[in-house]
Design a protein around this motif. Structure first.
Motif, PDB file in Angstrom:
ATOM      1  N   HIS A  25       0.833  -1.200   0.000  1.00  0.00           N
ATOM      2  CA  HIS A  25       0.000   0.000   0.000  1.00  0.00           C
ATOM      3  C   HIS A  25       0.870   1.252   0.000  1.00  0.00           C
ATOM      4  N   GLU A  26       1.913   1.245   0.818  1.00  0.00           N
ATOM      5  CA  GLU A  26       2.778   2.409   0.930  1.00  0.00           C
ATOM      6  C   GLU A  26       3.515   2.698  -0.372  1.00  0.00           C
ATOM      7  N   ILE A  27       3.964   1.647  -1.051  1.00  0.00           N
ATOM      8  CA  ILE A  27       4.684   1.834  -2.307  1.00  0.00           C
ATOM      9  C   ILE A  27       3.804   2.567  -3.323  1.00  0.00           C
ATOM     10  N   VAL A  28       2.544   2.163  -3.429  1.00  0.00           N
ATOM     11  CA  VAL A  28       1.644   2.799  -4.399  1.00  0.00           C
ATOM     12  C   VAL A  28       1.304   4.217  -3.957  1.00  0.00           C
ATOM     13  N   GLU A  29       1.080   4.424  -2.669  1.00  0.00           N
ATOM     14  CA  GLU A  29       0.856   5.785  -2.164  1.00  0.00           C
ATOM     15  C   GLU A  29       2.066   6.667  -2.475  1.00  0.00           C
ATOM     16  N   ASN A  30       3.257   6.113  -2.285  1.00  0.00           N
ATOM     17  CA  ASN A  30       4.487   6.841  -2.572  1.00  0.00           C
ATOM     18  C   ASN A  30       4.546   7.227  -4.043  1.00  0.00           C
ATOM     19  N   ALA A  31       4.177   6.303  -4.907  1.00  0.00           N
ATOM     20  CA  ALA A  31       4.188   6.581  -6.340  1.00  0.00           C
ATOM     21  C   ALA A  31       3.220   7.709  -6.683  1.00  0.00           C
ATOM     22  N   ILE A  32       2.054   7.701  -6.049  1.00  0.00           N
ATOM     23  CA  ILE A  32       1.071   8.757  -6.301  1.00  0.00           C
ATOM     24  C   ILE A  32       1.597  10.103  -5.825  1.00  0.00           C
ATOM     25  N   GLN A  33       2.187  10.125  -4.633  1.00  0.00           N
ATOM     26  CA  GLN A  33       2.617  11.394  -4.058  1.00  0.00           C
ATOM     27  C   GLN A  33       3.823  11.997  -4.767  1.00  0.00           C
ATOM     28  N   PHE A  34       4.789  11.148  -5.140  1.00  0.00           N
ATOM     29  CA  PHE A  34       6.047  11.678  -5.668  1.00  0.00           C
ATOM     30  C   PHE A  34       6.187  11.547  -7.181  1.00  0.00           C
ATOM     31  N   GLU A  35       5.637  10.496  -7.765  1.00  0.00           N
ATOM     32  CA  GLU A  35       5.841  10.260  -9.191  1.00  0.00           C
ATOM     33  C   GLU A  35       4.688  10.783 -10.037  1.00  0.00           C
ATOM     34  N   LEU A  36       3.472  10.505  -9.613  1.00  0.00           N
ATOM     35  CA  LEU A  36       2.321  10.955 -10.385  1.00  0.00           C
ATOM     36  C   LEU A  36       2.212  12.477 -10.401  1.00  0.00           C
ATOM     37  N   THR A  37       2.778  13.132  -9.413  1.00  0.00           N
ATOM     38  CA  THR A  37       2.814  14.598  -9.374  1.00  0.00           C
ATOM     39  C   THR A  37       4.012  15.170 -10.113  1.00  0.00           C
ATOM     40  N   GLY A  38       4.969  14.316 -10.478  1.00  0.00           N
ATOM     41  CA  GLY A  38       6.186  14.801 -11.112  1.00  0.00           C
ATOM     42  C   GLY A  38       7.158  15.448 -10.149  1.00  0.00           C
ATOM     43  N   ALA A  39       6.932  15.293  -8.849  1.00  0.00           N
ATOM     44  CA  ALA A  39       7.758  15.984  -7.852  1.00  0.00           C
ATOM     45  C   ALA A  39       9.221  15.579  -7.905  1.00  0.00           C
ATOM     46  N   THR A  40       9.512  14.346  -8.308  1.00  0.00           N
ATOM     47  CA  THR A  40      10.902  13.875  -8.302  1.00  0.00           C
ATOM     48  C   THR A  40      11.596  14.057  -9.644  1.00  0.00           C
ATOM     49  N   ASP A  41      10.897  14.571 -10.639  1.00  0.00           N
ATOM     50  CA  ASP A  41      11.475  14.694 -11.976  1.00  0.00           C
ATOM     51  C   ASP A  41      12.612  15.711 -11.970  1.00  0.00           C
ATOM     52  N   ALA A  42      13.820  15.246 -12.246  1.00  0.00           N
ATOM     53  CA  ALA A  42      14.985  16.134 -12.287  1.00  0.00           C
ATOM     54  C   ALA A  42      15.466  16.323 -13.721  1.00  0.00           C
ATOM     55  N   GLY A  43      14.592  16.058 -14.688  1.00  0.00           N
ATOM     56  CA  GLY A  43      14.943  16.331 -16.072  1.00  0.00           C
ATOM     57  C   GLY A  43      14.747  15.181 -17.029  1.00  0.00           C
ATOM     58  N   SER A  44      14.668  13.951 -16.533  1.00  0.00           N
ATOM     59  CA  SER A  44      14.553  12.809 -17.447  1.00  0.00           C
ATOM     60  C   SER A  44      13.131  12.572 -17.933  1.00  0.00           C
ATOM     61  N   HIS A  45      12.150  13.106 -17.209  1.00  0.00           N
ATOM     62  CA  HIS A  45      10.730  12.920 -17.531  1.00  0.00           C
ATOM     63  C   HIS A  45      10.357  11.425 -17.609  1.00  0.00           C
ATOM     64  N   THR A  46      10.865  10.666 -16.643  1.00  0.00           N
ATOM     65  CA  THR A  46      10.622   9.214 -16.642  1.00  0.00           C
ATOM     66  C   THR A  46       9.786   8.792 -15.437  1.00  0.00           C
ATOM     67  N   ASN A  47       8.930   9.668 -14.971  1.00  0.00           N
ATOM     68  CA  ASN A  47       8.104   9.319 -13.807  1.00  0.00           C
ATOM     69  C   ASN A  47       7.193   8.125 -14.088  1.00  0.00           C
ATOM     70  N   LEU A  48       6.692   8.006 -15.314  1.00  0.00           N
ATOM     71  CA  LEU A  48       5.836   6.876 -15.632  1.00  0.00           C
ATOM     72  C   LEU A  48       6.621   5.563 -15.558  1.00  0.00           C
ATOM     73  N   ALA A  49       7.871   5.591 -15.959  1.00  0.00           N
ATOM     74  CA  ALA A  49       8.714   4.400 -15.829  1.00  0.00           C
ATOM     75  C   ALA A  49       8.919   4.047 -14.361  1.00  0.00           C
ATOM     76  N   THR A  50       9.082   5.070 -13.538  1.00  0.00           N
ATOM     77  CA  THR A  50       9.264   4.824 -12.110  1.00  0.00           C
ATOM     78  C   THR A  50       8.001   4.241 -11.493  1.00  0.00           C
ATOM     79  N   ILE A  51       6.834   4.749 -11.901  1.00  0.00           N
ATOM     80  CA  ILE A  51       5.579   4.185 -11.406  1.00  0.00           C
ATOM     81  C   ILE A  51       5.484   2.712 -11.792  1.00  0.00           C
ATOM     82  N   ASP A  52       5.893   2.381 -13.007  1.00  0.00           N
ATOM     83  CA  ASP A  52       5.883   0.991 -13.454  1.00  0.00           C
ATOM     84  C   ASP A  52       6.775   0.138 -12.546  1.00  0.00           C
ATOM     85  N   ALA A  53       7.961   0.637 -12.223  1.00  0.00           N
ATOM     86  CA  ALA A  53       8.863  -0.097 -11.325  1.00  0.00           C
ATOM     87  C   ALA A  53       8.266  -0.214  -9.930  1.00  0.00           C
TER      88      ALA A  53
END
Length: 407
Positions: free
Chosen positions: A292-320
């Motif tokens: 549950h926490e992993i998916v919540e983490n993905a929503i909070q940090f990846e789905l918002t793009g908060a961690t994107d430092a230029g690669s624009h690979t948040n969707l790949a990170t959500i997949d992982a």
């Protein structure tokens, strides 16, 4: 600062909600609009009891034989120390009511709706043997009663086995991660930054599958996958190291020498992680929260793009992350199969959500930037991840380790 550190306060709040949810879910089924009349009827038929609990007795005052349906308890802790109190079905050991940390001398109220059966209270004082109450025979509940659902306990020993198995899985992934960051460093040293970008994504996604182990990683996580301090960017934060600093350098056009300085540090950080025997010691108390926490983490940090430092690979990170959530859940599957009827729905939702996310990956392995999704695509993704989180939420309660006691 690691994502896990940023997430700590959020999970303190969630822990409180989960604790409240345990009482609410275990003690009483929710009132839906369709059964409002039934709930009102059973409330009118509630049976009230004043109970006491201490070192030697538990649940005194309920009676030897009582009517079924709603039970309204007021429970006083007569002990001089806090205790946990459970109401168990005598034969199956299912828990129908759970009160954690009832303070010394305090009194708490709780309601539960019981079917016909044999029940007993069990009290667990701190650092003392449990006190098991007398068996109480409960009669049949009224036909319109909305019965409470019991939870079949998982013991700490059972969850220890799950945590050990998951830890071994993590250990098996770390050599791959080490090889991947080594290739990243080699290409950065040679000045092949195009290859380094591909290497970076491969290694970062491997790390992002290990979400249930981040607590065990401790400070290593901040060194390997930290995010910039508040008010800073990944490129500008002088103290940031690891994947996101390298990402910022690679996608900002920084010289190979600057990238290589950071990749060398990442190689060392991963080597320290691999050498640390504590990295595979997963906390069994938390293993049920992790998917549950992993998916919540993905929503909070990846789905918002908060961690994107230029690669624009948040969707790949959500997949992982979804791969990691599936792995964490797989080690609990045999224990959940008889305890969570919606487990097949969870597995189906994980698979369908991951299929949706992977539909944004091109045949050449590149991923659509999160920002390029249309509004309908974004809404579909939000709904899919949100629904998955709801299905995963009860697992934290079910997989919470519970005391068991036999007479």
């Amino acid at each position: 600062m690691s994502k896990r550190s940023q997430y700590a306060l959020f999970w303190v709040v969630v822990a409180v909600i989960v604790a409240i949810g345990v009482v609410a879910t275990v003690t009483r089924a929710p009132a839906h609009a369709g059964n409002a009349g039934a709930v009102a009827a059973q409330s009118a038929q509630a049976h009230s009891y004043d109970l006491t609990a201490n070192r030697s007795t538990c649940g005194v005052g309920w009676g030897a034989s009582v009517p079924g349906g709603e039970q309204d308890f007021s429970i006083a802790n007569g002990n001089d120390a806090p205790m946990d109190i459970q109401l168990q079905e005598r034969d199956s050991k299912k828990v129908f009511l759970e009160l954690d940390g009832v303070g010394a001398g305090s009194k708490v109220g709780a309601q539960v709706v019981l079917a016909k059966g044999r029940y007993r209270f069990a009290c667990y004082p701190e650092d003392e043997p449990p006190a098991i109450g007398a068996t109480v025979h409960v009669g049949a509940a009224p036909p319109n009663a909305v019965l409470s659902a019991g939870v079949q306990p998982l013991t700490r020993n059972q969850l220890n086995l799950v945590a050990i198995a998951y830890g071994k899985w993590v250990d098996g992934r770390l050599p791959t991660l080490q090889q991947q960051v080594g290739r990243l460093d080699d290409d950065a040293e040679e000045g092949d930054l195009a290859a380094a970008k591909a290497d970076w994504l491969t290694a970062h996604l491997t790390y992002e599958t290990l979400g249930a182990a981040y607590d065990a990683f401790g400070d290593h996580d901040a060194e390997i996958n930290g995010t910039p301090a508040s008010g800073q960017t990944a490129l500008g934060d002088p103290d940031l190291t690891g994947f996101h600093k390298i990402e910022a350098l690679l996608w900002s056009g920084a010289p190979a020498s600057a990238v290589a300085a950071q990749t060398q540090g990442l190689v060392q950080a991963v080597a320290s992680l691999v050498a640390d025997p504590g990295t595979s010691q997963i906390d069994p108390l938390l293993i049920g929260l992790r998917s549950h926490e992993i998916v919540e983490n993905a929503i909070q940090f990846e789905l918002t793009g908060a961690t994107d430092a230029g690669s624009h690979t948040n969707l790949a990170t959500i997949d992982a992350n979804l791969t990691g959530a599936t792995a964490a859940l797989s080690f609990l599957k045999s224990d959940l199969a008889s305890r969570y009827s919606a487990l097949p729905d969870v597995e189906a939702a994980l698979a369908s959500t991951q299929k949706l996310v992977e539909s944004y990956r091109a045949d050449d392995g590149t991923w659509l930037p999160l920002q390029s999704l249309t509004q309908p695509q974004r809404q579909q993704l939000n709904a899919s991840l949100g629904g998955l989180v709801e299905l995963l939420a009860p697992i934290a309660e079910i997989a919470e380790p519970r005391f068991t006691a036999d007479e």
